[in-house]
Write an enzyme that holds these catalytic residues in place. Structure first.
Site, PDB file in Angstrom:
ATOM      1  N   HIS A  65      -4.269 -88.501-105.378  1.00 36.81           N
ATOM      2  CA  HIS A  65      -3.631 -88.990-106.038  1.00 36.81           C
ATOM      3  C   HIS A  65      -3.589 -89.290-107.265  1.00 36.81           C
ATOM      4  O   HIS A  65      -3.560 -89.560-108.197  1.00 36.81           O
ATOM      5  CB  HIS A  65      -2.547 -89.856-105.238  1.00 36.81           C
ATOM      6  CG  HIS A  65      -2.036 -91.216-105.896  1.00 36.81           C
ATOM      7  ND1 HIS A  65      -2.019 -92.055-106.750  1.00 36.81           N
ATOM      8  CD2 HIS A  65      -0.550 -90.398-106.565  1.00 36.81           C
ATOM      9  CE1 HIS A  65      -0.993 -92.460-106.795  1.00 36.81           C
ATOM     10  NE2 HIS A  65       0.794 -91.568-107.025  1.00 36.81           N
ATOM     11  N   GLU A  68      -4.249 -86.975-109.826  1.00 33.25           N
ATOM     12  CA  GLU A  68      -2.972 -86.652-110.462  1.00 33.25           C
ATOM     13  C   GLU A  68      -2.918 -87.528-111.673  1.00 33.25           C
ATOM     14  O   GLU A  68      -2.236 -87.325-112.709  1.00 33.25           O
ATOM     15  CB  GLU A  68      -1.579 -86.648-109.858  1.00 33.25           C
ATOM     16  CG  GLU A  68      -0.607 -86.706-109.838  1.00 33.25           C
ATOM     17  CD  GLU A  68       0.316 -87.603-109.760  1.00 33.25           C
ATOM     18  OE1 GLU A  68       1.492 -87.703-110.274  1.00 33.25           O
ATOM     19  OE2 GLU A  68      -0.291 -87.524-108.155  1.00 33.25           O
ATOM     20  N   HIS A  69      -2.548 -88.924-111.676  1.00 35.04           N
ATOM     21  CA  HIS A  69      -2.409 -89.850-112.878  1.00 35.04           C
ATOM     22  C   HIS A  69      -3.648 -89.094-113.914  1.00 35.04           C
ATOM     23  O   HIS A  69      -2.909 -89.507-115.523  1.00 35.04           O
ATOM     24  CB  HIS A  69      -2.398 -91.460-112.522  1.00 35.04           C
ATOM     25  CG  HIS A  69      -1.835 -92.032-111.200  1.00 35.04           C
ATOM     26  ND1 HIS A  69      -1.053 -92.672-111.573  1.00 35.04           N
ATOM     27  CD2 HIS A  69      -0.801 -91.023-110.071  1.00 35.04           C
ATOM     28  CE1 HIS A  69       0.124 -93.207-110.990  1.00 35.04           C
ATOM     29  NE2 HIS A  69       0.313 -92.381-110.553  1.00 35.04           N
ATOM     30  N   GLU A 140       0.238-100.330-107.858  1.00 35.67           N
ATOM     31  CA  GLU A 140       1.271 -99.649-107.212  1.00 35.67           C
ATOM     32  C   GLU A 140       1.060 -99.992-105.745  1.00 35.67           C
ATOM     33  O   GLU A 140       2.208 -99.599-104.584  1.00 35.67           O
ATOM     34  CB  GLU A 140       0.911 -98.121-107.540  1.00 35.67           C
ATOM     35  CG  GLU A 140       1.663 -97.863-108.632  1.00 35.67           C
ATOM     36  CD  GLU A 140       1.619 -96.092-108.909  1.00 35.67           C
ATOM     37  OE1 GLU A 140       1.400 -95.507-108.498  1.00 35.67           O
ATOM     38  OE2 GLU A 140       2.154 -95.673-110.421  1.00 35.67           O
TER      39      GLU A 140
END
Length: 423
Positions: A65, A68-69, A140
């Site tokens: 993840h 991905e960012h 987040e």
């Protein structure tokens, strides 16, 4: 490119495997101005242990993840902004088993596709930018952990599984992402962001040959080796039968989950997915006798629902929502599953549910995004998602009852609850 005609669906899919191992799927829609591109790697949140260059690695949880960012960063700036300048609407997501980058646009499609393929295949990280992102993703994660829907779901998975990396949150933890460095990001990109581990799917008013030619020109000429992965040898037994957490909620919430039999890659995967979806609809869907009875008794409300899910090496079915009596609902769900196995299904209800489920799959072809993601999941899972009409033709009541008998049993069930904090 090789065209495959699906007469019952009225669709044609153009397929090709490039010399570097990249799979390409193109679904032409000549009457549409919109074009949708989806570029995905078989690398997700569950890939937390793998072998690279003969050495087993255990990168921090949440790195897929995180990567991905960071992939949108380029030496020239930010790929998201570049795509937006061209009128595209780009985004990305990470699931348990894949990471996908996509955009849709009506104009400048070739230029946008070139940007997409370029930034995903050419990483650029600095320690400063990695450190900055840690603060953003850390926020987040804290927000997610304060969400009761997330807590009840992840706690259900941790109750179901002892060893499987399905227990691992896709985003990781604040502690785990603090260990991520530019070096670990480059390492994971080298392992998984190679053409032979990826697929490009395009849907819309495009020329399949032109899409293939652009991919050949932009992407590396060679693919990488297959990467062995370790998801954990999951035993049959549950980790725990119940989990309960007090949070700032106005009413109790719950999920009852079932540890289903795992499904290997291949054509059986599509069949099991369809059987699992049918089992959910017949057992507790909005038209089911159980749903109607529980709703009329005030034990559930409109928040009640569930699904059947497949992940690498594991499968599970769950249902839940808000209820003042979660244990009573969970008990009624099990009683109904046992009754159906014992007494059988109502024939008319089964046929209505079967037609409704088939219609839902058919309507999914109206969505370019759904087509692209389905083809991607099918390729990674070893099945052809456009063969669902043939699977529906072969499904019987006995198949669904066998699924319920094997998977929806008391010994396979867990209960995850979120209850209001006491004043």
């Amino acid at each position: 490119m090789t065209p495959i005609l699906y007469e019952r669906l009225g669709e044609t899919v153009y397929c090709e495997t490039l010399p570097n191992g990249l799979e390409i799927r193109v679904v032409p829609k000549p009457d549409h101005a919109k074009k949708y591109a989806f570029f995905a790697t078989r690398y997700g949140g569950m890939d937390t242990r793998f072998s690279l260059d003969g050495q087993w690695l255990d990168p921090p949880a949440g790195i897929a993840h995180y990567l991905e960012h960071k992939m949108f960063d380029t030496k020239e700036g930010n790929a998201l902004q570049e795509l937006a300048k061209n009128g595209a609407e780009p985004n990305a997501f990470t699931s348990n088993s894949m990471t996908g980058y996509y955009f849709d646009s009506t104009d400048h499609f070739d230029e946008n596709l070139e940007i997409l393929l370029s930034f995903v295949s050419v990483p650029w990280f600095t320690q400063e930018s990695v450190a900055k992102e840690q603060g953003i993703i850390g926020q987040e994660i804290r927000m997610i952990e304060d969400n009761p829907d997330w807590q009840i779901y992840v706690r259900m998975l941790r109750a179901l599984y002892q060893v499987s990396t399905a227990r691992t949150s896709i985003a990781g933890t604040v502690e785990s992402i603090a260990q991520i460095t530019a070096e670990t990001l480059y390492q994971c990109h080298k392992a998984f962001y190679t053409p032979s581990n990826m697929i490009l799917t395009v849907v819309g008013g495009v020329d399949p040959v032109k899409v293939s030619g652009l991919a050949r020109r932009i992407l590396p000429q060679e693919g990488g080796p297959a990467i062995p992965r370790d998801y954990g040898q999951e035993p049959e037994a549950l980790e725990t039968r119940e989990t309960r957490l007090a949070m700032e909620v106005s009413s109790p919430q719950f999920l009852t989950g079932y540890k289903c039999c795992p499904v290997q890659e291949g054509e059986d995967r599509l069949r099991t997915m369809i059987l699992g979806d049918l089992a959910c609809d017949l057992l507790f869907g909005e038209s089911s006798p159980l749903y109607q009875r529980l709703y009329s008794q005030g034990l559930i409300n409109a928040s009640f629902g569930g699904a059947f899910e497949l992940m690498p090496g594991v499968a599970y079915l769950y249902a839940g929502g808000e209820s003042k009596e979660p244990r009573a609902v969970a008990a009624e769900l099990q009683k109904e599953a046992d009754r159906l196995v014992r007494e059988g299904l109502d024939g008319d209800f089964f046929q209505r549910t079967l037609r409704a489920s088939f219609g839902s799959n058919l309507r999914g072809l109206n969505s370019f995004e759904n087509i692209a993601v389905s083809l991607t999941e099918g390729y990674f899972g070893g099945y052809d998602p456009f063969r669902f009409p043939q699977v529906f033709d072969s499904v019987s009541q006995e198949d669904v009852l066998r699924f319920l008998q094997e998977n929806v049993t008391e010994s396979r069930s867990v209960l995850s609850e979120i209850v209001p904090k006491e004043a």
